[in-house]
Design an enzyme around this catalytic site. Structure first.
Site, PDB file in Angstrom:
ATOM      1  N   HIS A 186       0.803  -1.123  -0.196  1.00 47.24           N
ATOM      2  CA  HIS A 186      -0.039  -0.229  -0.118  1.00 47.24           C
ATOM      3  C   HIS A 186       0.776   0.950   0.258  1.00 47.24           C
ATOM      4  O   HIS A 186       0.444   2.292  -0.895  1.00 47.24           O
ATOM      5  CB  HIS A 186      -0.582  -0.462   1.543  1.00 47.24           C
ATOM      6  CG  HIS A 186      -2.104  -0.999   0.878  1.00 47.24           C
ATOM      7  ND1 HIS A 186      -2.600  -1.726   2.150  1.00 47.24           N
ATOM      8  CD2 HIS A 186      -2.397  -1.625  -0.431  1.00 47.24           C
ATOM      9  CE1 HIS A 186      -3.368  -2.473   1.250  1.00 47.24           C
ATOM     10  NE2 HIS A 186      -3.652  -1.966   0.018  1.00 47.24           N
ATOM     11  N   ARG A 293      -3.752 -11.774 -23.640  1.00 47.43           N
ATOM     12  CA  ARG A 293      -3.504 -13.219 -23.498  1.00 47.43           C
ATOM     13  C   ARG A 293      -4.124 -13.938 -22.395  1.00 47.43           C
ATOM     14  O   ARG A 293      -4.179 -13.333 -21.661  1.00 47.43           O
ATOM     15  CB  ARG A 293      -1.595 -13.117 -22.602  1.00 47.43           C
ATOM     16  CG  ARG A 293      -0.284 -12.129 -23.023  1.00 47.43           C
ATOM     17  CD  ARG A 293       0.888 -12.301 -21.946  1.00 47.43           C
ATOM     18  NE  ARG A 293       1.870 -12.548 -23.143  1.00 47.43           N
ATOM     19  CZ  ARG A 293       2.311 -11.084 -23.189  1.00 47.43           C
ATOM     20  NH1 ARG A 293       2.235 -10.077 -22.551  1.00 47.43           N
ATOM     21  NH2 ARG A 293       4.034 -10.902 -23.767  1.00 47.43           N
ATOM     22  N   ARG A 329      -5.411 -13.336 -27.741  1.00 50.54           N
ATOM     23  CA  ARG A 329      -5.118 -14.346 -28.308  1.00 50.54           C
ATOM     24  C   ARG A 329      -5.809 -15.810 -27.533  1.00 50.54           C
ATOM     25  O   ARG A 329      -5.746 -15.320 -26.618  1.00 50.54           O
ATOM     26  CB  ARG A 329      -3.784 -14.334 -27.997  1.00 50.54           C
ATOM     27  CG  ARG A 329      -2.321 -15.596 -28.407  1.00 50.54           C
ATOM     28  CD  ARG A 329      -1.257 -15.208 -28.304  1.00 50.54           C
ATOM     29  NE  ARG A 329      -1.076 -15.362 -27.132  1.00 50.54           N
ATOM     30  CZ  ARG A 329       0.732 -15.322 -25.879  1.00 50.54           C
ATOM     31  NH1 ARG A 329       1.247 -14.562 -26.902  1.00 50.54           N
ATOM     32  NH2 ARG A 329       0.705 -14.741 -24.854  1.00 50.54           N
ATOM     33  N   GLU A 428       5.655 -14.840 -35.207  1.00 49.35           N
ATOM     34  CA  GLU A 428       6.576 -15.184 -34.637  1.00 49.35           C
ATOM     35  C   GLU A 428       7.413 -16.372 -34.382  1.00 49.35           C
ATOM     36  O   GLU A 428       8.446 -16.944 -33.636  1.00 49.35           O
ATOM     37  CB  GLU A 428       5.905 -15.238 -32.026  1.00 49.35           C
ATOM     38  CG  GLU A 428       5.056 -16.588 -32.164  1.00 49.35           C
ATOM     39  CD  GLU A 428       4.378 -16.627 -30.915  1.00 49.35           C
ATOM     40  OE1 GLU A 428       4.851 -15.960 -29.648  1.00 49.35           O
ATOM     41  OE2 GLU A 428       2.684 -16.845 -30.731  1.00 49.35           O
ATOM     42  N   ASN A 451       8.688 -11.344 -28.910  1.00 51.04           N
ATOM     43  CA  ASN A 451       9.983 -12.309 -28.115  1.00 51.04           C
ATOM     44  C   ASN A 451      10.129 -13.950 -27.793  1.00 51.04           C
ATOM     45  O   ASN A 451      10.953 -14.312 -28.074  1.00 51.04           O
ATOM     46  CB  ASN A 451       9.022 -12.412 -26.128  1.00 51.04           C
ATOM     47  CG  ASN A 451       8.550 -11.133 -26.209  1.00 51.04           C
ATOM     48  OD1 ASN A 451       9.245 -10.073 -26.559  1.00 51.04           O
ATOM     49  ND2 ASN A 451       6.940 -10.784 -25.408  1.00 51.04           N
ATOM     50  N   ASP A 452       9.133 -14.149 -28.912  1.00 54.34           N
ATOM     51  CA  ASP A 452       9.172 -15.803 -29.742  1.00 54.34           C
ATOM     52  C   ASP A 452      10.308 -15.521 -31.235  1.00 54.34           C
ATOM     53  O   ASP A 452      10.798 -15.917 -31.539  1.00 54.34           O
ATOM     54  CB  ASP A 452       8.160 -16.636 -29.283  1.00 54.34           C
ATOM     55  CG  ASP A 452       7.987 -16.977 -28.407  1.00 54.34           C
ATOM     56  OD1 ASP A 452       8.831 -17.302 -27.820  1.00 54.34           O
ATOM     57  OD2 ASP A 452       6.245 -17.408 -28.108  1.00 54.34           O
ATOM     58  N   ARG A 462      15.617 -18.728 -24.263  1.00 51.87           N
ATOM     59  CA  ARG A 462      15.478 -17.524 -23.537  1.00 51.87           C
ATOM     60  C   ARG A 462      15.690 -17.632 -22.763  1.00 51.87           C
ATOM     61  O   ARG A 462      16.402 -16.180 -21.455  1.00 51.87           O
ATOM     62  CB  ARG A 462      14.121 -17.050 -23.585  1.00 51.87           C
ATOM     63  CG  ARG A 462      13.162 -16.217 -24.572  1.00 51.87           C
ATOM     64  CD  ARG A 462      11.818 -15.354 -24.018  1.00 51.87           C
ATOM     65  NE  ARG A 462      10.892 -15.802 -24.540  1.00 51.87           N
ATOM     66  CZ  ARG A 462       9.593 -14.974 -24.214  1.00 51.87           C
ATOM     67  NH1 ARG A 462       9.420 -14.685 -23.469  1.00 51.87           N
ATOM     68  NH2 ARG A 462       8.854 -15.522 -24.807  1.00 51.87           N
ATOM     69  N   CYS A 499       3.511  -7.258 -30.963  1.00 50.11           N
ATOM     70  CA  CYS A 499       3.121  -6.573 -29.842  1.00 50.11           C
ATOM     71  C   CYS A 499       3.956  -7.815 -28.536  1.00 50.11           C
ATOM     72  O   CYS A 499       4.105  -7.797 -27.866  1.00 50.11           O
ATOM     73  CB  CYS A 499       1.901  -7.925 -29.610  1.00 50.11           C
ATOM     74  SG  CYS A 499       1.664  -8.974 -30.127  1.00 50.11           S
TER      75      CYS A 499
HETATM   76  C1  PEP Z   1       5.896 -12.731 -28.047  1.00 49.95           C
HETATM   77  O1  PEP Z   1       5.920 -13.979 -28.373  1.00 49.95           O
HETATM   78  O2  PEP Z   1       6.386 -11.548 -28.526  1.00 49.95           O
HETATM   79  C2  PEP Z   1       4.505 -12.194 -26.791  1.00 49.95           C
HETATM   80  C3  PEP Z   1       3.623 -11.505 -27.560  1.00 49.95           C
HETATM   81  O3  PEP Z   1       4.099 -13.714 -26.619  1.00 49.95           O
HETATM   82  P1  PEP Z   1       4.371 -14.755 -25.501  1.00 49.95           P
HETATM   83  O4  PEP Z   1       5.436 -12.391 -24.838  1.00 49.95           O
HETATM   84  O5  PEP Z   1       2.978 -14.703 -24.565  1.00 49.95           O
HETATM   85  O6  PEP Z   1       4.747 -15.741 -25.575  1.00 49.95           O
HETATM   86 MG    MG Z   2       5.039 -15.971 -27.803  1.00 48.81          MG
END
Ligand code: PEP
Ligand code: MG
Length: 568
Positions: A186, A293, A329, A428, A451-452, A462, A499
């Site tokens: 808080h 998500r 998604r 991705e 990210n992927d 990763r 994204c």
């Molecule tokens: C991504 O892979 O870039 C993505 C946004 O999905 P997540 O990070 O949920 O795999």
């Molecule tokens: Mg992903």
């Protein structure tokens, strides 16, 4: 330098005032006049409730209704029969009021502090705050009047309780340092609401400092300096000016369209995990949701969410977004995202295994339940369906076939939905990038998941520190993939968004602008930052930079060139 949790951003510089805890020890006496003891206890509780309600009123006026709820919760807590009833029972049995209060509160504190959930653990600190406040009433102890501290004061204490925070006059407090508390405590929430820099959980800080010492608080990094030398002080005075300037600049982007320096319109959407997060997206001025998500609905559950449960969640997000686009998604599980009740088989290589759309197509009952919930929810806003981890055109066709079957059923049942609901691909994987032109013929839109895409392009896990140096969206291979996907989407005339985290990276944004990205989906708190960066680049400038870096051989060269060209 001391290190703590960066709880409220900004740089604070000022003179320390320690809020020392009083000695609240007492000797438990045998009570002879039970009625008088109950009366003493009742008066202490009433006085606490009265003070707390008055403080909540102040907070409501000065900070906001949500923050006032925290204190009102304290008043309700002590009045709850489960708490006060138990305490009065003990006094009835001859216990001293102080002992009854301590015993019951400690029992609840013990119970809540064991819980996994951080929100529940937070209740333990709320009860502790109530206990201390009522104990002070019983013992007749008075605190420093925080509302009277001089301008430029840095408050240092073990824990900044909501009751203390409520007395803060924003203009006078330059910063807050505590020994306990996390990002969601808080005190952190209130410090952020007041926009006072705060660093929490700095062990032993109360004893390490004196009143009137000079302190620097970097609430963005979580750093604290006590009595810094002239050089450090000058550096942070500049940093503070820069931070204030930047914040003022960002605020001017609130409620504005996202425009490039040439006046071309782009869009900043938000990534969310729950329907409640949609509120955050709106508060942060997101122009839509680029990634909901949906797996969180499945992960935060003990059973597969039913069609109606999912429908309600998607509908809530759509209604909150008031007609703005919400890209949902479909279930992206497997790999690093396990759902215990779904009993996934252990695989040698889960990131390359039976996951996301592959699992969904193979489990049509489960998948069609989700798709039906989304299509039904589309009657309540602008929903779009996004398919994760696609690698083949067949996968997209299968999902579209499911959607058509669902639409046919809903029509027959007379249930409303958006006939034009779009089905897009999350780009991705290396495969989807390689056949982006073929995918673009099937998909209504693309959203690039960097990210992927980075992991699958660079063949990097990763989580593996040994190969982390390869995990960068600025690797030439990843940049080419991104460019290829955007170009294919543009040629086919479909919108392309991003994204993955890279969409909010200030160094990446000019490149994406040059490649032609339409929609940038980012963490809600980064909406204004992304909008501000976009406003600084013209297409010609972004193209010149992109031409230069796309001809470079290495990630290091590219990052260095982008840093040199960055516009703050
Ligand atoms: C991504 O892979 O870039 C993505 C946004 O999905 P997540 O990070 O949920 O795999
Ligand atoms: Mg992903």
């Amino acid at each position: 330098m001391y290190k703590g949790i960066a709880a409220s951003r900004g740089i604070g510089i000022g003179s320390i005032c320690r809020l020392i805890e009083h000695d609240l020890s007492f000797e438990a006496k045998i009570v002879s006049d039970i009625a008088a003891e109950k009366d003493r206890f009742r008066k202490a509780i009433d006085s606490f409730v009265e003070d707390t309600n008055a403080m909540a009123d102040e907070i409501r006026k000065n900070i906001g209704p949500k923050e006032a709820e925290i204190l009102l919760g304290h008043a309700v807590m002590i009045s709850d029969p489960a708490m006060s009833g138990e305490m009065f029972k003990m006094v009835d049995a001859g216990q001293f009021a102080e002992s009854a209060l301590t015993a019951v509160c400690d029992m609840f504190i013990g119970m809540f502090s064991q819980m996994e959930d951080e929100m529940m653990r937070q209740r333990a600190s709320d009860i502790s705050d109530v206990k201390v406040s009522v104990l002070k009433k019983l013992l007749g102890v008075k605190d420093i009047d925080i509302s009277k501290v001089a301008p430029g004061t840095v408050l240092v204490c073990k824990d900044l309780t909501p009751s203390m925070t409520s007395q803060i006059v924003k203009e006078n407090v330059a910063g807050i340092i505590t020994e306990v508390g996390g990002k969601t405590s808080h005190s952190a929430i209130l410090a952020r609401a007041l926009e006072i820099p705060a660093v929490l959980s700095v062990p032993g800080i109360v004893d390490a400092v004196n009143d009137k010492d000079t302190a620097i608080i970097d609430g963005t990094e979580g750093d604290v300096y006590i009595n810094p030398d002239g050089e450090v002080l000058s550096k942070y005075i500049l940093k503070r000016e820069e931070f204030i300037r930047k914040q003022a600049e960002l605020k001017t982007f609130f409620g504005k369209e996202t425009l490039t320096a040439d006046g071309d319109k782009l869009e900043i959407y938000c990534n969310i995990g729950t329907p409640k997060d949609a509120k955050k997206a709106m508060e942060c001025d997101g122009e839509g949701v680029g990634l909901f998500r949906s797996e969180f609905l499945f992960m935060d559950n003990t059973h597969l969410p039913t069609e109606d449960e999912q429908f309600e969640a998607y509908k809530e997000a759509l209604e909150t977004m008031q007609g703005k686009t919400v890209i949902i998604r479909t279930l992206d599980i497997g790999g690093d995202k396990d759902i215990p009740y779904m009993d996934f088989e252990k695989e040698e290589n889960p990131f390359l295994g039976f996951r996301a759309v592959r699992y969904c197509i193979a489990n049509p009952d489960m998948y069609k339940t989700q798709l039906r919930a989304i299509v039904r929810a589309s009657a309540f806003g602008k929903a779009k369906i996004m398919v994760p981890l696609v690698t083949t055109v067949d996968e997209v066709r299968s999902v579209k076939k499911f959607v058509e079957e669902i639409k046919k059923d809903l029509r027959a049942e007379g249930i409303a939905f958006d006939e034009g609901i779009e089905v897009g691909c999350m780009m991705e994987t290396a495969a989807s990038a390689a056949i982006a032109d073929l995918m673009a013929k099937e998909a209504d839109f693309f959203s690039i998941g960097t990210n992927d895409l980075t992991g699958y392009t660079m063949a990097v896990d990763r989580g593996n520190a040994k190969v982390a140096y390869l995990y960068s969206a600025f690797q030439p291979a990843v940049l080419r993939s991104i460019k290829q996907i955007i170009t294919a989407g543009k040629e086919a005339g479909i919108p392309v968004g991003m994204c993955g985290e890279a969409a909010a990276d200030p160094l990446m944004i000019p490149l994406l602008m040059s490649f032609g990205l339409d929609e940038y989906s980012v963490n809600p708190v980064l909406v204004l930052t992304a909008r501000c960066i976009i406003s600084k680049w013209s297409k010609a400038e972004a193209d010149a930079l992109a031409d230069k870096v796309m001809a470079m051989d290495t990630e290091a060269e590219i990052v260095a060139a982008l840093k040199a060209a960055a516009k703050e």
